[in-house]
Design a protein around this motif. Structure first.
Motif, PDB file in Angstrom:
ATOM      1  N   HIS A 296      44.195 -14.910 -24.045  1.00 40.03           N
ATOM      2  CA  HIS A 296      45.592 -15.525 -23.752  1.00 40.03           C
ATOM      3  C   HIS A 296      45.433 -16.970 -23.665  1.00 40.03           C
ATOM      4  O   HIS A 296      46.570 -17.605 -23.535  1.00 40.03           O
ATOM      5  CB  HIS A 296      46.325 -14.870 -22.718  1.00 40.03           C
ATOM      6  CG  HIS A 296      46.624 -13.603 -23.070  1.00 40.03           C
ATOM      7  ND1 HIS A 296      47.962 -12.921 -23.689  1.00 40.03           N
ATOM      8  CD2 HIS A 296      45.972 -12.338 -22.633  1.00 40.03           C
ATOM      9  CE1 HIS A 296      47.833 -11.672 -23.783  1.00 40.03           C
ATOM     10  NE2 HIS A 296      46.920 -11.454 -23.085  1.00 40.03           N
TER      11      HIS A 296
ATOM     12  N   THR B  81      57.666 -15.054 -22.935  1.00 36.59           N
ATOM     13  CA  THR B  81      56.817 -16.051 -23.319  1.00 36.59           C
ATOM     14  C   THR B  81      57.563 -17.057 -24.384  1.00 36.59           C
ATOM     15  O   THR B  81      57.692 -16.910 -25.548  1.00 36.59           O
ATOM     16  CB  THR B  81      55.643 -15.132 -24.346  1.00 36.59           C
ATOM     17  OG1 THR B  81      56.435 -14.655 -25.197  1.00 36.59           O
ATOM     18  CG2 THR B  81      54.719 -14.388 -23.468  1.00 36.59           C
TER      19      THR B  81
ATOM     20  N   SER C 236      47.218 -11.814 -18.514  1.00 36.77           N
ATOM     21  CA  SER C 236      48.438 -12.003 -19.181  1.00 36.77           C
ATOM     22  C   SER C 236      49.602 -11.468 -18.709  1.00 36.77           C
ATOM     23  O   SER C 236      50.884 -11.470 -19.112  1.00 36.77           O
ATOM     24  CB  SER C 236      48.245 -11.380 -20.553  1.00 36.77           C
ATOM     25  OG  SER C 236      48.336  -9.796 -20.561  1.00 36.77           O
TER      26      SER C 236
ATOM     27  N   ASN D  42      53.565 -12.488 -28.681  1.00 32.27           N
ATOM     28  CA  ASN D  42      52.291 -12.969 -28.545  1.00 32.27           C
ATOM     29  C   ASN D  42      51.806 -13.913 -29.604  1.00 32.27           C
ATOM     30  O   ASN D  42      50.676 -14.213 -29.377  1.00 32.27           O
ATOM     31  CB  ASN D  42      51.224 -11.761 -28.218  1.00 32.27           C
ATOM     32  CG  ASN D  42      51.190 -11.030 -27.103  1.00 32.27           C
ATOM     33  OD1 ASN D  42      51.708 -11.776 -25.817  1.00 32.27           O
ATOM     34  ND2 ASN D  42      50.597 -10.160 -26.689  1.00 32.27           N
TER      35      ASN D  42
ATOM     36  N   TYR E 158      52.246 -16.760 -29.847  1.00 31.92           N
ATOM     37  CA  TYR E 158      52.542 -17.742 -29.037  1.00 31.92           C
ATOM     38  C   TYR E 158      53.140 -19.136 -29.554  1.00 31.92           C
ATOM     39  O   TYR E 158      53.940 -19.867 -29.039  1.00 31.92           O
ATOM     40  CB  TYR E 158      51.615 -18.150 -27.702  1.00 31.92           C
ATOM     41  CG  TYR E 158      51.148 -16.913 -26.952  1.00 31.92           C
ATOM     42  CD1 TYR E 158      52.160 -16.400 -26.091  1.00 31.92           C
ATOM     43  CD2 TYR E 158      50.071 -16.533 -26.887  1.00 31.92           C
ATOM     44  CE1 TYR E 158      51.920 -15.538 -25.223  1.00 31.92           C
ATOM     45  CE2 TYR E 158      49.516 -15.646 -25.932  1.00 31.92           C
ATOM     46  CZ  TYR E 158      50.620 -15.063 -25.262  1.00 31.92           C
ATOM     47  OH  TYR E 158      50.278 -13.942 -24.308  1.00 31.92           O
TER      48      TYR E 158
ATOM     49  N   LYS F  50      46.779 -13.487 -31.287  1.00 31.99           N
ATOM     50  CA  LYS F  50      47.924 -13.877 -30.534  1.00 31.99           C
ATOM     51  C   LYS F  50      48.022 -15.346 -30.825  1.00 31.99           C
ATOM     52  O   LYS F  50      48.812 -15.399 -32.030  1.00 31.99           O
ATOM     53  CB  LYS F  50      47.217 -13.617 -28.889  1.00 31.99           C
ATOM     54  CG  LYS F  50      47.561 -12.218 -28.890  1.00 31.99           C
ATOM     55  CD  LYS F  50      46.913 -11.772 -27.417  1.00 31.99           C
ATOM     56  CE  LYS F  50      47.123 -10.174 -27.377  1.00 31.99           C
ATOM     57  NZ  LYS F  50      46.551  -9.556 -26.251  1.00 31.99           N
TER      58      LYS F  50
END
Ligand SMILES: *Cc1c(COP(=O)(O)O)cnc(C)c1O
Length: 403
Positions: free
Chosen positions: A215, A372, A187, A53, A55, A246
């Motif tokens: 997110h 991801t 998510s 996460n 990201y 995140k």
């Protein structure tokens, strides 16, 4: 009662169902993300993380790391108290100003995590607005559900992303204070809400809008203000909640809104008042991360490119994944035992780390691998992941249908 016998028996049931959680043990190496060390007993190997996460890799960004290190050296490790009792650092105020600016709001209030911010803000708003009703999207995150439950306010669940259902339910509630709680990017499926329609319906009924952008912050909108910024709707949403853990790569949570609302939450929310403030170094690192992503689009562009590339490669190999407009690529497995097994093989044989997502994070029967891609995944990383999945698909003969 034999408490331990009860604990063990309950865990055995969880194991029989395939829902027992085993945490992969990793060590993130600054500068080499998404490659991490994986510890398996005495075995240490290098694996590529595909389920982070963090990201955009901001947890390793030099500006963020430097801000944290320097602040620890200047200010020490912890805040030393709650915000009210000696723990209020000027770095907290600077971070709150940064966040208010990010969402174009008057003010922001920090919490120790995104979970706590949802739990504390919703439970307080539901409890302290007389006769309030909270209308909650059925896909909302556990932290919102728990906050609403704790508030003891009346709750109405509306169908996921269905603004017509929301409209009907708002009408049915009648003349009471109404709070509409929803997320921008969900998510687990990676779907994005019809934000404009939801906002317009809420406005028509005079409802307060509560949006979880966890997110999306850092990743969408020209300055990373989320889907509400990207779609030019932030000014029409009363409360925007987000995380620093995140895309911003650190830890912490927050709400933003009018000065009066943030002051209200600050003054009454138990989950804000009775807990030690975030370490100043965390606040400084988060501020550096937000500032960077406000003026740099490089990470967002690279992430988008990686996501598109992986989706195209999965399509080319016939590996089913859920379509969505977001950065989240769920590969549906539909069985907890198979999901775990695939994840184990990916880790052991291919050095690919994708955590299996099982109940209760997702409904039973929709177990999945949630991928991801980030800006730091190379073409070779993508090739390797697709090769691994394609090989497993052949071996396991999983139904080639998207659930
Ligand atoms: C992860 C998550 C949270 C909690 O944020 P943390 O900072 O990790 O506690 C809140 N809402 C949603 C939708 C999330 O996925």
């Amino acid at each position: 009662m034999d408490f331990n016998a009860h604990f063990k028996a309950t865990l055995d049931t969880l194991k029989d169902e395939g829902n027992y959680r085993i945490f992969a043990e990793v060590e993130r190496q600054c500068g080499s993300f998404p490659k991490v060390k994986h510890f398996n007993g005495d075995d240490v190997s290098e694996v590529t993380v595909w389920c982070s996460n963090d990201y955009l890799g901001m947890g390793h960004h030099p500006d963020v790391v430097d801000a944290m290190v320097q602040t620890v050296q200047n200010c020490g490790a912890g805040a030393g108290g709650t915000r009210n009792i000696s723990g209020n650092n000027n770095l907290h105020r600077l971070l709150e100003e940064e966040l208010a600016d990010l969402h174009g709001k008057e003010a922001a209030t920090l919490f120790t995590s995104g979970y706590v911010s949802n739990w504390a803000a919703l439970s307080m708003l539901g409890a302290k607005i007389p006769n309030a009703v909270i209308l909650s999207d059925e896909g909302n995150h556990a932290s919102m559900i728990e906050g609403i439950r704790h508030s003891r306010a009346d709750k109405v669940i509306w169908k996921h992303n269905d603004w017509r259902d929301l409209d009907r339910k708002l009408k049915a509630v009648g003349d009471r204070p109404k709070i509409v709680a929803f997320e921008s990017v969900y998510s687990m499926d990676g779907d994005i809400c019809p934000m404009r329609e939801i906002v317009e319906v809420a406005e028509a009924h005079g409802a307060l809008t509560y949006l979880d952008e966890v997110h999306a912050v850092g990743m969408y909108g020209p300055r990373g203000g989320g889907i509400s910024e990207e779609r030019g709707l932030a000014h029409r949403i009363d409360l925007i909640e987000g995380t620093l853990g995140k895309a911003f790569g650190v830890v912490g949570g927050y709400i933003t809104g009018t000065a009066a609302m943030c002051d209200f939450v600050r003054s009454f929310a138990s989950g804000f008042i009775f807990t030690t403030a975030l370490p100043p170094a965390v606040a400084a690192a988060a501020t550096a991360s937000i500032r960077h992503l406000k003026q740099s689009d490089v990470e967002r562009q690279a992430q988008r490119d990686r996501v598109a590339k992986l989706r195209a490669r999965l399509d080319a190999r016939g590996i089913p994944h859920m379509a969505s407009d977001s950065h989240i690529i769920p590969v549906m497995i539909g069985d907890p035992v198979k999901c775990k097994m695939l994840s184990d093989i990916l880790m052991q044989d291919w050095g690919v780390y994708v955590q299996p997502i099982n109940y209760p994070t997702v409904p039973k029967g929709t177990e999945r691998l949630r991928i991801t891609p980030g800006p730091l995944h190379s073409d070779a990383d993508i090739d390797h992941l697709v090769e691994a999945l394609a090989s497993l698909w052949k071996q396991c003969a999983i139904a080639h249908a998207v659930a």
